[in-house]
Design an enzyme around this catalytic site. Sequence first.
Site, PDB file in Angstrom:
ATOM      1  N   SER A 170       0.783  -1.229  -0.079  1.00  6.52           N
ATOM      2  CA  SER A 170      -0.074   0.187  -0.013  1.00  6.52           C
ATOM      3  C   SER A 170       0.819   1.220   0.153  1.00  6.52           C
ATOM      4  CB  SER A 170      -0.947  -0.167   1.109  1.00  6.52           C
ATOM      5  OG  SER A 170      -1.452  -1.121   1.576  1.00  6.52           O
ATOM      6  N   ASP A 172       2.224  -7.557   9.799  1.00  3.60           N
ATOM      7  CA  ASP A 172       3.514  -8.090   9.809  1.00  3.60           C
ATOM      8  C   ASP A 172       4.738  -7.094  10.580  1.00  3.60           C
ATOM      9  OD1 ASP A 172       2.224  -9.700   8.140  1.00  3.60           O
ATOM     10  OD2 ASP A 172       2.441  -8.814   6.186  1.00  3.60           O
TER      11      ASP A 172
HETATM   12  O1  F6P Z   1       0.327  -8.681   5.114  1.00  2.56           O
HETATM   13  C1  F6P Z   1      -0.883  -9.171   5.980  1.00  2.56           C
HETATM   14  C2  F6P Z   1      -0.896 -10.602   5.846  1.00  2.56           C
HETATM   15  O2  F6P Z   1      -2.035 -10.905   6.714  1.00  2.56           O
HETATM   16  C3  F6P Z   1       0.221 -11.442   5.674  1.00  2.56           C
HETATM   17  O3  F6P Z   1       0.761 -11.887   7.108  1.00  2.56           O
HETATM   18  C4  F6P Z   1      -0.192 -12.980   5.108  1.00  2.56           C
HETATM   19  O4  F6P Z   1       0.999 -13.384   4.346  1.00  2.56           O
HETATM   20  C5  F6P Z   1      -1.074 -11.982   3.972  1.00  2.56           C
HETATM   21  O5  F6P Z   1      -1.323 -10.733   4.299  1.00  2.56           O
HETATM   22  C6  F6P Z   1      -2.306 -12.983   3.538  1.00  2.56           C
HETATM   23  O6  F6P Z   1      -3.113 -12.302   2.449  1.00  2.56           O
HETATM   24  P1  F6P Z   1      -4.437 -12.541   1.921  1.00  2.56           P
HETATM   25  O7  F6P Z   1      -5.430 -12.106   2.994  1.00  2.56           O
HETATM   26  O8  F6P Z   1      -4.558 -11.736   0.700  1.00  2.56           O
HETATM   27  O9  F6P Z   1      -4.469 -13.814   1.907  1.00  2.56           O
END
Ligand code: F6P
Length: 323
Positions: free
Chosen positions: A105, A127
Amino acid sequence: MKSIAVLTSGGDAPGMNAAIRAVTRSAVDRGITVFGVRHGFQGLVDDTIEALRARDVGGIIQRGGTLLGSARSKEFREPSGRKKALRNLSQRGIEALVVIGGNGSQAGAHQLGEMGFPVVGVASTIDNDLIGSEITIGVDTAVNVTLEAIDRLRTTGSSHQRAFLVETMGRDCGYLALMAGLAGGAEVISIPEVEVSPDEIAERLSAAYQRGKTHAIVVVAEGAKNGTNTILQHFREHEAQIGFELRATTLGHVVRGARPTASDRVLATRLGAAAVEALFNGQQGVLVGIQKGELAFTPHALVASGTRSIDFQMMELAKVLAK
Ligand code: F6P
């Protein structure tokens, strides 16, 4: 400045709503009109933008997720998508944008800034890997959810003399796993920055068993190369020598959906208000975060250049304390 917009983008993080509220109400307090963009950058492209008034953000500070919705937009990654976004902003007379989100973002925010549009970012991701902020909105809640799972698994683990593997999120960063592991007294923590092989995990658990431990916890970050299945397989093959049987729990998106902790709400409130103040004072092209406990404004170019690493001393400490 008369009019700004706010959006949340990427993976949602507990506390995003508190940040939207802080942006909206601080702007209204300065006589600035606020627009909320639905579904992140995709909403800029699709022009799903609507007015946000002080009352519209009432009753949301305690809610996880994001009132505005979030997305990872493919269209916005293309120059044509970004041009469309800028056209929509200018047609509504919107003069600046606040982007609440993590790495991807803030990279998107940087691209808009490079096209001449004033943007300020707010550090928000579970993260906690953003350059420019030692702590980001959402990670405290996610650590606490992971910790609660660890505590519960320890309870059932000690009834059965079992070891439990807990996999948590974090993408390529081990911060979340490390902090939850440290707070939960884990016997082993395996993260992308410091990989622990299945052999070593087995050795450490076996030693813990010999020392008379009734349970053991292994916290694995989702980005670790030796993932849950590889470790489970290794234990199945060597269970007799290790002592403990191993069970695994993958937390996944569960860690993202909780009510924000007080820390996350306060952080989001501080960062959201500071983003508006920065724009009001003519600052742009920066991420608002926290450095050494104070508000910090880091150029988006630097934020977009990489990710922040973990504190390796914490990893050593966790290992010493697991004895
Ligand atoms: O960046 C945040 C996060 O939750 C990460 O920890 C994880 O790898 C990813 O997003 C999961 O992405 P999505 O919600 O698109 O599956």
